[in-house]
Design a protein around this motif. Structure first.
Motif, PDB file in Angstrom:
ATOM      1  N   LEU A  83      -6.971  18.460 -28.006  1.00  7.50           N
ATOM      2  CA  LEU A  83      -6.447  17.893 -26.768  1.00  7.50           C
ATOM      3  C   LEU A  83      -5.765  16.556 -26.996  1.00  7.50           C
ATOM      4  N   SER A  84      -4.689  16.325 -26.251  1.00  9.17           N
ATOM      5  CA  SER A  84      -4.041  15.022 -26.219  1.00  9.17           C
ATOM      6  C   SER A  84      -3.685  14.724 -24.766  1.00  9.17           C
ATOM      7  N   PHE A  85      -2.855  13.681 -24.554  1.00 11.09           N
ATOM      8  CA  PHE A  85      -2.636  13.235 -23.182  1.00 11.09           C
ATOM      9  C   PHE A  85      -1.239  13.534 -22.637  1.00 11.09           C
ATOM     10  N   THR A  86      -0.292  13.848 -23.505  1.00 12.85           N
ATOM     11  CA  THR A  86       1.069  14.123 -23.036  1.00 12.85           C
ATOM     12  C   THR A  86       1.580  15.418 -23.656  1.00 12.85           C
ATOM     13  N   ASN A  87       2.553  16.006 -23.002  1.00 11.74           N
ATOM     14  CA  ASN A  87       3.157  17.231 -23.544  1.00 11.74           C
ATOM     15  C   ASN A  87       3.852  16.963 -24.876  1.00 11.74           C
ATOM     16  N   GLU A  88       4.458  15.792 -25.006  1.00 13.27           N
ATOM     17  CA  GLU A  88       5.136  15.441 -26.256  1.00 13.27           C
ATOM     18  C   GLU A  88       4.140  15.353 -27.408  1.00 13.27           C
ATOM     19  N   THR A 122       1.209  16.765 -27.540  1.00 17.53           N
ATOM     20  CA  THR A 122       0.698  18.119 -27.770  1.00 17.53           C
ATOM     21  C   THR A 122       1.645  18.922 -28.645  1.00 17.53           C
ATOM     22  N   GLY A 136      -3.494  21.690 -26.216  1.00 18.78           N
ATOM     23  CA  GLY A 136      -2.808  21.288 -24.991  1.00 18.78           C
ATOM     24  C   GLY A 136      -3.259  19.926 -24.523  1.00 18.78           C
ATOM     25  N   THR A 137      -2.860  19.569 -23.310  1.00 16.23           N
ATOM     26  CA  THR A 137      -3.246  18.275 -22.755  1.00 16.23           C
ATOM     27  C   THR A 137      -4.667  18.350 -22.187  1.00 16.23           C
ATOM     28  N   LEU A 138      -5.303  17.214 -22.148  1.00 15.01           N
ATOM     29  CA  LEU A 138      -6.646  17.146 -21.573  1.00 15.01           C
ATOM     30  C   LEU A 138      -6.626  17.558 -20.110  1.00 15.01           C
ATOM     31  N   SER A 139      -5.600  17.118 -19.376  1.00 18.36           N
ATOM     32  CA  SER A 139      -5.532  17.456 -17.949  1.00 18.36           C
ATOM     33  C   SER A 139      -5.378  18.961 -17.745  1.00 18.36           C
ATOM     34  N   SER A 140      -4.577  19.623 -18.586  1.00 17.46           N
ATOM     35  CA  SER A 140      -4.421  21.076 -18.444  1.00 17.46           C
ATOM     36  C   SER A 140      -5.708  21.800 -18.821  1.00 17.46           C
TER      37      SER A 140
END
Length: 649
Positions: A93-98, A100, A122-126
């Motif tokens: 997980l990361s924080f931005t689409n870029e 990721t 993917g992102t943490l939020s997703s």
């Protein structure tokens, strides 16, 4: 385990090569296109983390420029290659689409196959939205929904009632002053760090108690209590109850903002059965840029740890600059300590020269020796400063410096603390002008340029519409219906602004904060506008004067002056936007004084906490040249700056 044993262990999993010294892929295979072996080049520190046991919680403390994303990707590929669970996977997980996309590309560099669907990158939020809140949230908050209507619809916290009239159904039922905008459910978020509701007003979030105690709010409540002869009406506890009801109604209807996903996920994971289902599905979760984790996100990870998930955190606490989203190093440190993480370190900065590394390390008082690995291209004179009278002068000097050192402008950048200064320097301030419409209308009108004059009239028309509640189109200078044509309205606007610019005190912006200007300008500005709009028969002078005040969150900011001169081709961006970026050269522009809210150079050295981390993040972006642009220095300030290793240009 020896270095050779680690290399062989990794190459056996990633490449099917049991002895890396006998590998032929460099000459005929997947490594040929890279021109090097991605395993052999890793340091012992990096290898130690990659072969770390999957049965432990890990924190990889990675200095800036240490190649942490590459190491995280290799670790993920290494574990995926060894994976033997059919119904469980690894989540990265990361924080931005870029970010990721970068991690996914690096994983495929070491795992050149189709990634099995049981794994998630993917992102943490997703991840929270798709696997927790969306999947289980309806059980808690949407019990009466139909089977086909269990999903939450995400509504941005900045969504406006003017384009989303349905939000009227989710308005906070609590008295607020008539001149202030109403509060809607999408503007309310919960923060775990202080267990407090926050409300988005303007550009900032304020906690519920602060909102309740605002002078204009209290003035209204006192008036209502007096009229009703009941001193107990509309208490703070009643406000909290109403906020809870407003938010719950929002969720029950199937709406949520992005921040709500954290709260809903936490509620879901308080159920032991749900968190055990998630822990069985994802026995390992890896989080890049872990210093950006908020308290609520840390709580989600803790619940999964309790159920058996092993967490790998990768990041640099010295780059924690997101306190506004409730991400603070002290909370992450506590989480790591309380959950017995094994700690690994990366102390080699492959991006920057040693002089640049030393300045950045000094700012954060980093005791651990960080090793710069990049050779100087400019004779060791890698850290410079520029004195300026205005930002235009600093940019011109920086351009000259880049040209003289043969550093391409395309690989260089200018960093600033906030979007206001960025917009000013990039001539992209049109939207920002509206926050202080009269100030910038005056400045633009004085520039005497045709396009600026049009913008000035438009700003003035917009401000009048906001104050008087009239309606008009933006392309017609917000002309009220009372005027027969736009030309007539433009004449009125011209007469108003001509009178405004003839008042000397209204045109004094240099070295003043916005609150200082508004305090001295309110009576004069309102009097001039009232005089020219006498034909608008029904307006409340007192109410309008109350509306003309310093916008929230800007009171202590220095007024930015519009510079209509030199345009630069160098990229200009904020420190926040470039975290994780890398450039040949970086110039960081200090604000003119310490009121710049984290943008003043001496604050980066003295203040500690997040303000110092702004300076650290900016100083860790360049490879070969770090330059600070500072206002004119006195002799003591020069000694201080040069004592850090900076040389004057």
């Amino acid at each position: 385990m020896t270095r050779t044993e680690k290399l062989n262990l990794i190459s056996n999993q990633l490449c099917g090569v049991s002895e890396i010294d006998n590998c032929t892929y460099m000459h005929d295979g997947k490594c040929k296109k890279f021109g090097k072996c991605g395993i052999v080049e890793k340091t012992d520190e990096q290898l130690n983390y990659i072969v770390s046991p999957k049965t432990e919680n890990c924190y990889l403390e990675a200095c800036a420029g240490s190649g942490k994303t590459e190491v995280l990707a290799m670790k993920a590929a290494y574990e995926i290659c060894k994976w033997n669970y059919d119904n469980a996977g690894v989540a990265v997980l990361s924080f931005t689409n870029e970010a990721t996309s970068t991690i996914r590309d690096r994983i495929f560099k070491f795992y050149p196959h189709h990634l099995p669907s049981r794994h998630f990158v993917g992102t943490l939020s997703s991840f929270l939205f798709g696997y927790i809140a969306q999947k289980f949230g309806y059980k808690l908050f949407r019990k009466n929904c139909r089977d086909k209507d269990k999903a939450f619809t995400l509504v941005d916290v900045d969504s406006s009632i003017y384009s989303n009239f349905w939000l009227e159904n989710y308005k906070l039922d609590f008295p607020t002053p008539k001149e202030k905008p109403k509060i809607y459910a999408n503007q309310i978020v919960f923060r775990c760090s202080d267990s407090m509701w926050y409300i988005k007003t303007g550009d900032e979030f304020i906690d519920l108690k602060h909102f309740y105690d605002l002078p204009d709010e209290q003035e209204l409540l006192i008036k209502i209590r007096s009229n009703k002869k009941n001193d107990k009406l509309f208490s703070y506890e009643y406000l909290k109850q109403k906020v809870n009801e407003c938010k719950l109604k929002f969720w029950e209807a199937g709406f949520a903002n992005f921040e709500d996903m954290n709260s809903i996920s936490i509620h879901c994971l308080q159920n032991k059965q749900i968190r055990e289902i998630l822990a069985q599905k994802f026995p390992i979760i890896m989080v890049d840029e872990c210093q950006d984790l908020s308290v609520s996100e840390l709580r989600v990870l803790h619940y999964l740890q309790v159920a058996g998930t092993k967490i790998h955190l990768v990041g640099d606490l010295n780059q924690a600059i997101y306190s506004f989203k409730d991400a603070k190093p002290e909370f992450l440190n506590k989480h790591i300590k309380d959950n017995n993480y094994s700690i690994y370190s990366l102390t080699n900065n492959f991006r920057s020269t040693q002089k640049i590394v030393d300045v950045a390390s000094f700012l954060q008082n980093i005791a651990l020796k960080i090793n710069g690995k990049t050779e100087s291209l400019i004779g060791g004179d890698d850290v410079k400063y520029i004195e300026y009278d205005n930002e235009k002068e600093a940019i011109e000097k920086y351009e000259h410096m880049l040209n003289s050192l043969n550093i391409p402008i395309s690989s260089s950048i200018i960093l600033v603390r906030n979007n206001s200064l960025k917009n000013k320097l990039t001539k992209n301030a049109a939207n920002d002008y509206y926050k202080h419409a009269i100030i910038y209308a005056i400045q633009l009108w004085q520039s005497d340029k045709p396009n600026n004059i049009k913008i000035a009239l438009k700003l003035l028309g917009w401000q009048i519409q906001k104050l008087f509640g009239t309606q008009g189109r933006a392309d017609a200078y917000y002309c009220p219906n009372i005027y027969q044509n736009t030309f007539q309205w433009r004449l009125v606007l011209r007469n108003i602004i001509e009178e405004l610019v003839n008042v000397k005190s209204l045109c004094q912006f240099d070295s003043r904060t916005y609150s200082e200007w508004y305090h001295g300008a309110k009576d004069k500005v309102c009097a001039i506008i009232f005089k020219h709009l006498e034909n608008i028969v029904s307006f409340d002078h007192e109410k309008i004067e109350k509306l003309f005040r310093t916008p929230n969150g800007t009171a202590k900011d220095s007024i930015l002056l519009i510079d209509n001169g030199h345009e630069t081709k160098i990229k200009i961006d904020t420190i926040h936007a470039t975290k994780g970026g890398s450039y040949d050269a970086v110039m960081v522009i200090s604000t003119r004084d310490a009121r710049g809210q984290g943008g003043y150079w001496e604050n980066w050295i003295d203040d500690g906490d997040e303000i110092t981390r702004y300076g650290y993040v900016a100083c860790t972006r360049p490879k070969y040249l770090l330059c600070w642009a500072v206002p004119k220095l006195n002799s003591l300030q020069k000694v201080r700056l040069e004592g850090l290793g900076f040389t004057n240009t």
